[in-house]
Design an enzyme around this catalytic site. Structure first.
Site, PDB file in Angstrom:
ATOM      1  N   TYR A  85       0.834  -1.200   0.000  1.00  8.79           N
ATOM      2  CA  TYR A  85       0.000   0.000   0.000  1.00  8.79           C
ATOM      3  C   TYR A  85       0.872   1.256   0.000  1.00  8.79           C
ATOM      4  O   TYR A  85       0.571   2.230  -0.678  1.00  8.79           O
ATOM      5  CB  TYR A  85      -0.924   0.020   1.231  1.00  8.79           C
ATOM      6  CG  TYR A  85      -1.900   1.169   1.172  1.00  8.79           C
ATOM      7  CD1 TYR A  85      -3.123   1.040   0.516  1.00  8.79           C
ATOM      8  CD2 TYR A  85      -1.578   2.411   1.725  1.00  8.79           C
ATOM      9  CE1 TYR A  85      -3.996   2.102   0.418  1.00  8.79           C
ATOM     10  CE2 TYR A  85      -2.451   3.480   1.629  1.00  8.79           C
ATOM     11  CZ  TYR A  85      -3.658   3.319   0.973  1.00  8.79           C
ATOM     12  OH  TYR A  85      -4.525   4.371   0.863  1.00  8.79           O
ATOM     13  N   PHE A 137      -8.055  21.783 -24.341  1.00  7.64           N
ATOM     14  CA  PHE A 137      -8.361  20.363 -24.421  1.00  7.64           C
ATOM     15  C   PHE A 137      -9.570  20.124 -23.530  1.00  7.64           C
ATOM     16  O   PHE A 137      -9.717  20.775 -22.492  1.00  7.64           O
ATOM     17  CB  PHE A 137      -7.181  19.464 -24.036  1.00  7.64           C
ATOM     18  CG  PHE A 137      -7.519  18.024 -24.295  1.00  7.64           C
ATOM     19  CD1 PHE A 137      -7.641  17.572 -25.606  1.00  7.64           C
ATOM     20  CD2 PHE A 137      -7.807  17.152 -23.262  1.00  7.64           C
ATOM     21  CE1 PHE A 137      -8.047  16.266 -25.872  1.00  7.64           C
ATOM     22  CE2 PHE A 137      -8.205  15.853 -23.525  1.00  7.64           C
ATOM     23  CZ  PHE A 137      -8.322  15.408 -24.833  1.00  7.64           C
ATOM     24  N   THR A 138     -10.421  19.193 -23.926  1.00  5.93           N
ATOM     25  CA  THR A 138     -11.727  19.000 -23.288  1.00  5.93           C
ATOM     26  C   THR A 138     -11.633  18.849 -21.760  1.00  5.93           C
ATOM     27  O   THR A 138     -12.206  19.638 -21.012  1.00  5.93           O
ATOM     28  CB  THR A 138     -12.404  17.756 -23.878  1.00  5.93           C
ATOM     29  OG1 THR A 138     -11.492  16.664 -23.781  1.00  5.93           O
ATOM     30  CG2 THR A 138     -12.799  17.973 -25.335  1.00  5.93           C
ATOM     31  N   ASP A 228       1.256  20.524 -20.176  1.00  8.56           N
ATOM     32  CA  ASP A 228       0.592  19.246 -20.432  1.00  8.56           C
ATOM     33  C   ASP A 228       1.568  18.435 -21.279  1.00  8.56           C
ATOM     34  O   ASP A 228       1.702  18.645 -22.485  1.00  8.56           O
ATOM     35  CB  ASP A 228      -0.734  19.470 -21.170  1.00  8.56           C
ATOM     36  CG  ASP A 228      -1.472  18.160 -21.418  1.00  8.56           C
ATOM     37  OD1 ASP A 228      -0.835  17.097 -21.327  1.00  8.56           O
ATOM     38  OD2 ASP A 228      -2.676  18.210 -21.724  1.00  8.56           O
ATOM     39  N   LYS A 271      -0.473   7.909 -23.355  1.00  8.55           N
ATOM     40  CA  LYS A 271      -0.087   8.247 -24.732  1.00  8.55           C
ATOM     41  C   LYS A 271       1.403   7.965 -24.925  1.00  8.55           C
ATOM     42  O   LYS A 271       1.787   6.820 -25.129  1.00  8.55           O
ATOM     43  CB  LYS A 271      -0.422   9.717 -25.016  1.00  8.55           C
ATOM     44  CG  LYS A 271      -1.908   9.991 -25.256  1.00  8.55           C
ATOM     45  CD  LYS A 271      -2.715  10.044 -24.007  1.00  8.55           C
ATOM     46  CE  LYS A 271      -4.073  10.675 -24.204  1.00  8.55           C
ATOM     47  NZ  LYS A 271      -4.886  10.590 -22.979  1.00  8.55           N
ATOM     48  N   ARG A 395     -13.913  15.713 -33.517  1.00  8.77           N
ATOM     49  CA  ARG A 395     -13.211  16.776 -32.804  1.00  8.77           C
ATOM     50  C   ARG A 395     -13.651  18.109 -33.407  1.00  8.77           C
ATOM     51  O   ARG A 395     -12.940  18.754 -34.151  1.00  8.77           O
ATOM     52  CB  ARG A 395     -11.686  16.632 -32.914  1.00  8.77           C
ATOM     53  CG  ARG A 395     -11.105  15.399 -32.299  1.00  8.77           C
ATOM     54  CD  ARG A 395     -10.924  15.438 -30.784  1.00  8.77           C
ATOM     55  NE  ARG A 395     -12.100  15.262 -29.984  1.00  8.77           N
ATOM     56  CZ  ARG A 395     -12.058  15.099 -28.662  1.00  8.77           C
ATOM     57  NH1 ARG A 395     -10.908  15.057 -28.011  1.00  8.77           N
ATOM     58  NH2 ARG A 395     -13.162  14.976 -27.966  1.00  8.77           N
ATOM     59  N   PHE A 462     -19.589  14.914 -25.810  1.00  7.94           N
ATOM     60  CA  PHE A 462     -19.202  14.071 -26.954  1.00  7.94           C
ATOM     61  C   PHE A 462     -19.088  12.595 -26.581  1.00  7.94           C
ATOM     62  O   PHE A 462     -19.266  11.726 -27.424  1.00  7.94           O
ATOM     63  CB  PHE A 462     -17.874  14.578 -27.534  1.00  7.94           C
ATOM     64  CG  PHE A 462     -16.807  14.714 -26.479  1.00  7.94           C
ATOM     65  CD1 PHE A 462     -16.002  13.655 -26.157  1.00  7.94           C
ATOM     66  CD2 PHE A 462     -16.654  15.901 -25.771  1.00  7.94           C
ATOM     67  CE1 PHE A 462     -15.061  13.758 -25.150  1.00  7.94           C
ATOM     68  CE2 PHE A 462     -15.704  16.018 -24.766  1.00  7.94           C
ATOM     69  CZ  PHE A 462     -14.915  14.944 -24.456  1.00  7.94           C
TER      70      PHE A 462
HETATM   71  C1  P61 Z   1      -7.428  11.352 -26.438  1.00 13.52           C
HETATM   72  F1  P61 Z   1     -12.238  12.434 -26.568  1.00 13.52           F
HETATM   73  N1  P61 Z   1      -6.695  12.393 -24.451  1.00 13.52           N
HETATM   74  O1  P61 Z   1      -6.727  12.174 -27.060  1.00 13.52           O
HETATM   75  P1  P61 Z   1      -6.641  11.117 -19.633  1.00 13.52           P
HETATM   76  N2  P61 Z   1      -4.338  16.115 -22.105  1.00 13.52           N
HETATM   77  C2  P61 Z   1      -4.291  15.720 -23.381  1.00 13.52           C
HETATM   78  C3  P61 Z   1      -4.988  14.597 -23.770  1.00 13.52           C
HETATM   79  O2  P61 Z   1      -4.941  14.231 -25.043  1.00 13.52           O
HETATM   80  C4  P61 Z   1      -5.739  13.849 -22.815  1.00 13.52           C
HETATM   81  C5  P61 Z   1      -5.750  14.309 -21.477  1.00 13.52           C
HETATM   82  C6  P61 Z   1      -5.046  15.434 -21.147  1.00 13.52           C
HETATM   83  C7  P61 Z   1      -7.456  11.457 -24.982  1.00 13.52           C
HETATM   84  C8  P61 Z   1      -8.483  10.657 -24.215  1.00 13.52           C
HETATM   85  C9  P61 Z   1      -9.716  11.470 -24.249  1.00 13.52           C
HETATM   86  O3  P61 Z   1     -12.290  14.575 -25.081  1.00 13.52           O
HETATM   87  C10 P61 Z   1     -11.556  13.489 -24.701  1.00 13.52           C
HETATM   88  O4  P61 Z   1      -5.536  10.185 -19.268  1.00 13.52           O
HETATM   89  C11 P61 Z   1      -3.513  16.524 -24.352  1.00 13.52           C
HETATM   90  O5  P61 Z   1      -7.471  10.662 -20.773  1.00 13.52           O
HETATM   91  O6  P61 Z   1      -7.458  11.488 -18.449  1.00 13.52           O
HETATM   92  C12 P61 Z   1      -6.508  12.739 -23.183  1.00 13.52           C
HETATM   93  O7  P61 Z   1      -5.864  12.437 -20.097  1.00 13.52           O
HETATM   94  C13 P61 Z   1      -6.527  13.598 -20.408  1.00 13.52           C
HETATM   95  C14 P61 Z   1     -10.528  11.447 -25.355  1.00 13.52           C
HETATM   96  C15 P61 Z   1      -9.911  12.475 -23.332  1.00 13.52           C
HETATM   97  C16 P61 Z   1     -11.462  12.439 -25.543  1.00 13.52           C
HETATM   98  C17 P61 Z   1     -10.862  13.460 -23.547  1.00 13.52           C
HETATM   99  O8  P61 Z   1      -8.055  10.447 -26.994  1.00 13.52           O
END
Ligand code: P61
Length: 474
Positions: A85, A137-138, A228, A271, A395, A462
């Site tokens: 833990y 970013f979303t 980021d 990623k 997007r 979305f």
């Molecule tokens: C993606 F449709 N991305 O690109 P988490 N920052 C950035 C990202 O690209 C990102 C996160 C933070 C995704 C997954 C995803 O609207 C969406 O590990 C530059 O996913 O929490 C994530 O990181 C967030 C798809 C997220 C989406 C949000 O496909």
């Protein structure tokens, strides 16, 4: 007629061929269901590719997030999980990898990127403060807004123009930033939220010159910069490839230098670092670290696991080291560019230059007859799935959501359908199949009608929104 002596991929594109720096040890079969089944699956999913079952998808380009293939070394690391833990050995390996490759002093683990965004936003934003950023970013913007922040886009104008060939379309427009500082006062700016590469702009990089200049502006106003770093390795590759003076530096050296101009970073490790789950937040300032470490235990888990299993942290630590290897990042970005070049060769409209993780098809120019509030990018994602079982992601206007003040749709300049390529998963043959499918959908574009939204969730709509084709039930 094409020249018959141009046989290989490299020859066809006027260069030497490259190959993936790995061989395949284990495979996962995929197959395509027939067109009638795809039509039914799409209807059941409300014409939203997020709502499809993965089993009904043939080639999955929904996202490069958590979908990459781990290496044999990462899988071996999974067997070395120290699932204590507190104080897991794997956490210290992760901490060491972040310190070594990204250069920040203090590391807080989180379950994924948005966990880190939540902690940083709640800690570093006071309600009413502004958060300038190189495009939104979303999840990032939502967490900033939930913390009371006011998002302001300060990316260069070129980023909003799909045909502009600027090599660093992720750059911050320093004049826009200076104007904001003058207007609201530096004490009302929480921090600059800088992303490298910029996902919503099409995976576009930020130059080293820009981050250095940004540092100077921020230093003179005592403003912090948080990065980021989700796809920052790919950003480092573009600096090496495109920015004068960096060709002889390693990806690792470029990554670390870039990060050195920022005060901290958050990461979706799903990623660049090629793990299925994981993230972190890292900062130089001890007091901020202390505050973040206090918060992580409320929302994520103890400060030595943050929502990850020990084995996940080990795979991540190994993935960080693998991600900066030139052969890896070169073949990864080149595969994305191969797909982009095929589409361009048929004059299919895409965001240019092609970015790091995905090809973004420009749905405005693809379907000029479909107005933005009939969701052209969502329509294209649905049509591509129907034609060939290929999954992509909207997007555009759906992703942009509604303005919290007015409640109206936000109408983003970029209305695109993203073909995101997972790392080390698909081959060149898959890219050929994808490109041909996009061409078939393009050739029948004039017969295609838009969509109507029939269910709209309040936040991040979305993911779960549902649609119906216009013309049916009307
Ligand atoms: C993606 F449709 N991305 O690109 P988490 N920052 C950035 C990202 O690209 C990102 C996160 C933070 C995704 C997954 C995803 O609207 C969406 O590990 C530059 O996913 O929490 C994530 O990181 C967030 C798809 C997220 C989406 C949000 O496909």
């Amino acid at each position: 007629m094409t020249d018959p002596s141009l046989r290989t991929m490299g020859q066809q594109f006027g260069r030497r061929s490259w190959a993936e720096p790995w061989k395949i040890k284990m495979v996962e079969p995929i197959h395509m269901i027939d067109r009638g089944e795809r039509a039914r699956a799409l209807e059941e999913a409300g014409y939203n590719t997020f709502l499809l079952r993965s089993e009904d998808v043939y080639i999955d380009l929904l996202t490069d997030s958590g979908t990459s293939a781990m290496s044999d070394r990462q899988w071996a690391g999974m067997m070395m999980g120290d699932e204590a833990y507190a104080g897991s050995r794997n956490f210290f390996n992760l901490e060491n990898a972040v310190q070594t490759f990204y250069g920040y002093r203090h590391v807080v683990p989180t379950h994924q990127g948005r966990g880190a965004e939540h902690l940083l936003s709640q800690t570093a934003i006071k309600p009413g403060q502004y958060v300038p950023s190189n495009m939104y970013f979303t999840t990032t913007r939502l967490h900033q807004e939930l913390a009371g922040g006011i998002f302001v886009d300060v990316i260069i104008d070129e980023a909003h123009d799909t045909l502009n060939l600027h090599p660093f379309k992720g750059d911050v427009d320093l004049d826009k930033l200076r104007a904001l500082i003058k207007q609201v006062g530096s004490e009302n700016i929480a921090y600059v939220s800088l992303a490298g590469t910029v996902n919503m702009a099409g995976g576009q990089p930020v130059s080293m010159a820009n981050v250095r200049a940004l540092r100077e502006v921020c230093d003179s106003h005592d403003i912090r910069i948080y990065l980021d770093a989700t796809r920052m390795v790919e950003n480092a590759f573009f600096i090496q490839d495109r920015e004068p003076g960096w060709a002889d530096e390693s990806i690792a050296a470029i990554l670390k230098e870039f990060c050195s101009y920022t005060d901290g970073a958050w990461m979706s490790a799903k990623k660049d670092s090629m793990v299925n789950i994981g993230g972190w937040l890292a900062v130089d300032d001890y007091d901020l670290f202390d505050a973040l470490r206090n918060k992580v235990v409320i929302y994520e888990g103890l400060h030595t696991y943050g929502g990850m299993a020990g084995r996940d942290m080990e795979a991540l630590a190994i993935g960080i080291a693998e991600s900066v290897q030139y052969e890896h990042v070169h073949s990864r970005v080149s595969q994305v560019h191969y797909l982009g070049d095929l589409l361009l060769s048929w004059e299919i409209p895409i965001v240019q230059p092609v970015g790091g993780h995905a090809v973004f098809v420009d749905a405005r120019r693809f379907y000029p007859h479909i107005p933005q509030d009939q969701f052209p990018a969502q329509t294209l994602a649905a049509q591509l799935y129907l034609d060939s079982g290929i999954r992509s992601m909207e997007r555009g206007i759906v992703s942009a959501g509604r303005d919290p003040e007015t409640g109206d749709h936000r109408y983003p300049a970029l209305e695109s359908t993203r073909l995101a390529v997972p790392r080390r998963v698909y081959t060149q043959a898959h890219m050929d199949v994808v490109s041909e499918a996009v061409k078939v959908v393009y050739d029948s574009r004039e017969q295609t009608h838009g969509l109507r939204m029939v269910y709209e969730p309040k936040q991040l709509r979305f993911f779960q929104a549902r649609f119906e084709p216009i013309g049916i039930h009307s």
